[in-house]
Every structure is written in structure tokens, then in C-alpha cells.
Design a protein around this motif. Structure first.
Motif, PDB file in Angstrom:
ATOM      1  N   ALA A   1       0.829  -1.206   0.000  1.00 50.97           N
ATOM      2  CA  ALA A   1       0.000   0.000   0.000  1.00 50.97           C
ATOM      3  C   ALA A   1       0.866   1.259   0.000  1.00 50.97           C
ATOM      4  N   ASN A   2       1.989   1.224   0.711  1.00 51.08           N
ATOM      5  CA  ASN A   2       2.903   2.359   0.736  1.00 51.08           C
ATOM      6  C   ASN A   2       3.468   2.644  -0.660  1.00 51.08           C
ATOM      7  N   ALA A   3       3.886   1.602  -1.345  1.00 49.21           N
ATOM      8  CA  ALA A   3       4.424   1.773  -2.704  1.00 49.21           C
ATOM      9  C   ALA A   3       3.356   2.324  -3.646  1.00 49.21           C
ATOM     10  N   ARG A   4       2.136   1.805  -3.511  1.00 45.52           N
ATOM     11  CA  ARG A   4       1.027   2.312  -4.338  1.00 45.52           C
ATOM     12  C   ARG A   4       0.752   3.781  -4.049  1.00 45.52           C
ATOM     13  N   LEU A   5       0.792   4.145  -2.772  1.00 48.25           N
ATOM     14  CA  LEU A   5       0.517   5.523  -2.383  1.00 48.25           C
ATOM     15  C   LEU A   5       1.608   6.469  -2.868  1.00 48.25           C
ATOM     16  N   GLU A   6       2.863   6.034  -2.832  1.00 48.42           N
ATOM     17  CA  GLU A   6       3.945   6.870  -3.359  1.00 48.42           C
ATOM     18  C   GLU A   6       3.769   7.112  -4.851  1.00 48.42           C
ATOM     19  N   ALA A   7       3.380   6.082  -5.596  1.00 43.89           N
ATOM     20  CA  ALA A   7       3.141   6.239  -7.038  1.00 43.89           C
ATOM     21  C   ALA A   7       1.944   7.146  -7.286  1.00 43.89           C
ATOM     22  N   TYR A   8       0.901   6.997  -6.488  1.00 47.11           N
ATOM     23  CA  TYR A   8      -0.291   7.844  -6.608  1.00 47.11           C
ATOM     24  C   TYR A   8       0.052   9.302  -6.322  1.00 47.11           C
ATOM     25  N   LYS A   9       0.843   9.530  -5.280  1.00 40.99           N
ATOM     26  CA  LYS A   9       1.238  10.893  -4.939  1.00 40.99           C
ATOM     27  C   LYS A   9       2.086  11.502  -6.057  1.00 40.99           C
ATOM     28  N   ALA A  10       2.962  10.711  -6.654  1.00 39.20           N
ATOM     29  CA  ALA A  10       3.775  11.211  -7.769  1.00 39.20           C
ATOM     30  C   ALA A  10       2.907  11.627  -8.944  1.00 39.20           C
ATOM     31  N   GLN A  11       1.864  10.852  -9.224  1.00 45.19           N
ATOM     32  CA  GLN A  11       0.945  11.214 -10.296  1.00 45.19           C
ATOM     33  C   GLN A  11       0.148  12.461  -9.936  1.00 45.19           C
ATOM     34  N   LEU A  12      -0.225  12.592  -8.688  1.00 46.90           N
ATOM     35  CA  LEU A  12      -0.943  13.794  -8.237  1.00 46.90           C
ATOM     36  C   LEU A  12      -0.045  15.023  -8.354  1.00 46.90           C
ATOM     37  N   SER A  13       1.210  14.880  -7.947  1.00 42.98           N
ATOM     38  CA  SER A  13       2.161  16.002  -8.037  1.00 42.98           C
ATOM     39  C   SER A  13       2.382  16.421  -9.486  1.00 42.98           C
ATOM     40  N   LEU A  14       2.469  15.450 -10.360  1.00 41.99           N
ATOM     41  CA  LEU A  14       2.615  15.731 -11.785  1.00 41.99           C
ATOM     42  C   LEU A  14       1.393  16.470 -12.325  1.00 41.99           C
ATOM     43  N   ALA A  15       0.227  16.040 -11.908  1.00 41.75           N
ATOM     44  CA  ALA A  15      -1.012  16.701 -12.341  1.00 41.75           C
ATOM     45  C   ALA A  15      -1.101  18.124 -11.780  1.00 41.75           C
ATOM     46  N   ALA A  16      -0.639  18.322 -10.544  1.00 42.99           N
ATOM     47  CA  ALA A  16      -0.665  19.655  -9.948  1.00 42.99           C
ATOM     48  C   ALA A  16       0.274  20.598 -10.659  1.00 42.99           C
ATOM     49  N   ARG A  17       1.449  20.094 -11.062  1.00 38.74           N
ATOM     50  CA  ARG A  17       2.408  20.938 -11.782  1.00 38.74           C
ATOM     51  C   ARG A  17       1.921  21.293 -13.187  1.00 38.74           C
TER      52      ARG A  17
END
Length: 168
Positions: free
Chosen positions: A150-166
């Protein structure tokens, strides 16, 4: 990038993790019943209560994650359509908090408890204590395995969110 699909897929994966906790909880309860029903030795009988407790805790954990994730599946599209940038910002903040919680509990506290239990097994000779320590190790190992994923999935999800925010 479709952040709504990403958020929905992540929530579905989290729901699967909660189902894994529920299945392991049921397995522990079944094992407890088996030890109670067929256990002939003192050691076998000693596992009844610890397995029952661990199974109950895993069921509570699984259901406690499953129910909010089911509700989240319906609320994500509404939150995203209302305020997409606010949704992304709140998801990033939530991901940061959960990742910090994982860093403390899952990757520090749980391994420490497992090590302590493992060190106490040879010292404590009473069957109930040993059964409790071994059951605790098994339960925490399951939580570690599921939460590491779940931690690995959440890190990948956060990276995608950060990319979308930028990308705005």
C-alpha cells in the motif's frame, strides 16, 4: 492524464488491500476454531484466544478500511468535478500524512514489536505466552506485507498527483 481515473483506481486497490485483511482475519478466526475444536495438547489450546483476538483485530482493520473506501469511490468523482485543483491539493496532503504514518508505524514500530516478540519466545516458556507472541508476529507480518504494498502504491499515486498539480 486522467487524475479522476487514477484516484478511482488507487481507491479500488486500497479496497483490495482491505479485503486481504478481512480474509486473513477470517483465516485467523478459522484457525482459532480449529485449535479449539481439534487441539489436544496444551500448546494447541494456547493458540485459541490469541488467534481469536488477532482475527478480530484484522477483521476490524479490514472492515474499517473497506467501508470508507467504498464511500470514497462515490465521493471522488463529485469532489474532483467540484474543484479539481482543490481535490488534487487535498489528496497530496492526505497522501503525505498517510506516508508519514506508514514511515513511523509500519516501518519502525511494527518491526520493533516483531523483533521484541521473537526475542521473548525462547525466554518465556509458558505456552500461552509463546502462542501470543507467535500470533502477534504472524499478524504484524501480514500487516507489514499488505502495508508495504500500500505504501508503494501511495507513493506512485502521490507522484501522479504532483505531476497533475504541476501541469495545472
Amino acid at each position: 492524464m486522467d487524475i479522476l481515473k487514477t484516484a478511482t483506481d488507487w481507491t479500488k486497490a486500497e479496497t483490495l488491500s482491505s479485503v486481504v485483511f478481512i480474509l486473513f482475519g477470517l483465516s485467523f478466526l478459522l484457525a482459532s476454531w480449529g485449535f479449539w475444536h481439534w487441539g489436544k495438547t496444551d500448546v494447541a489450546k494456547a493458540y485459541v484466544i490469541p488467534m481469536l483476538v488477532a482475527g478480530g483485530l484484522l477483521l476490524i482493520l479490514g472492515l474499517g478500511l473497506f467501508i470508507p473506501n467504498q464511500a470514497r469511490l462515490t465521493s471522488v468523482p463529485l469532489a474532483h468535478s467540484t474543484d479539481a485543483s482543490g481535490f488534487i491539493a487535498s489528496e497530496i496532503a492526505r497522501a503525505d500524512k498517510v506516508l508519514n504514518d506508514y514511515r513511523i508505524a509500519v516501518f519502525r514500530v511494527f518491526p520493533l514489536i516483531i523483533a521484541l516478540c521473537a526475542l521473548l519466545i525462547p525466554v518465556l516458556t509458558f505456552a500461552h505466552w509463546r502462542a501470543s507472541l507467535i500470533t502477534t508476529i504472524a499478524m504484524l507480518a501480514i500487516i507489514l506485507i499488505v502495508d508495504t504494498n500500500a505504501n508503494a502504491r501511495l507513493e506512485a499515486y502521490k507522484a501522479q498527483l504532483s505531476l497533475a498539480a504541476r501541469s495545472g
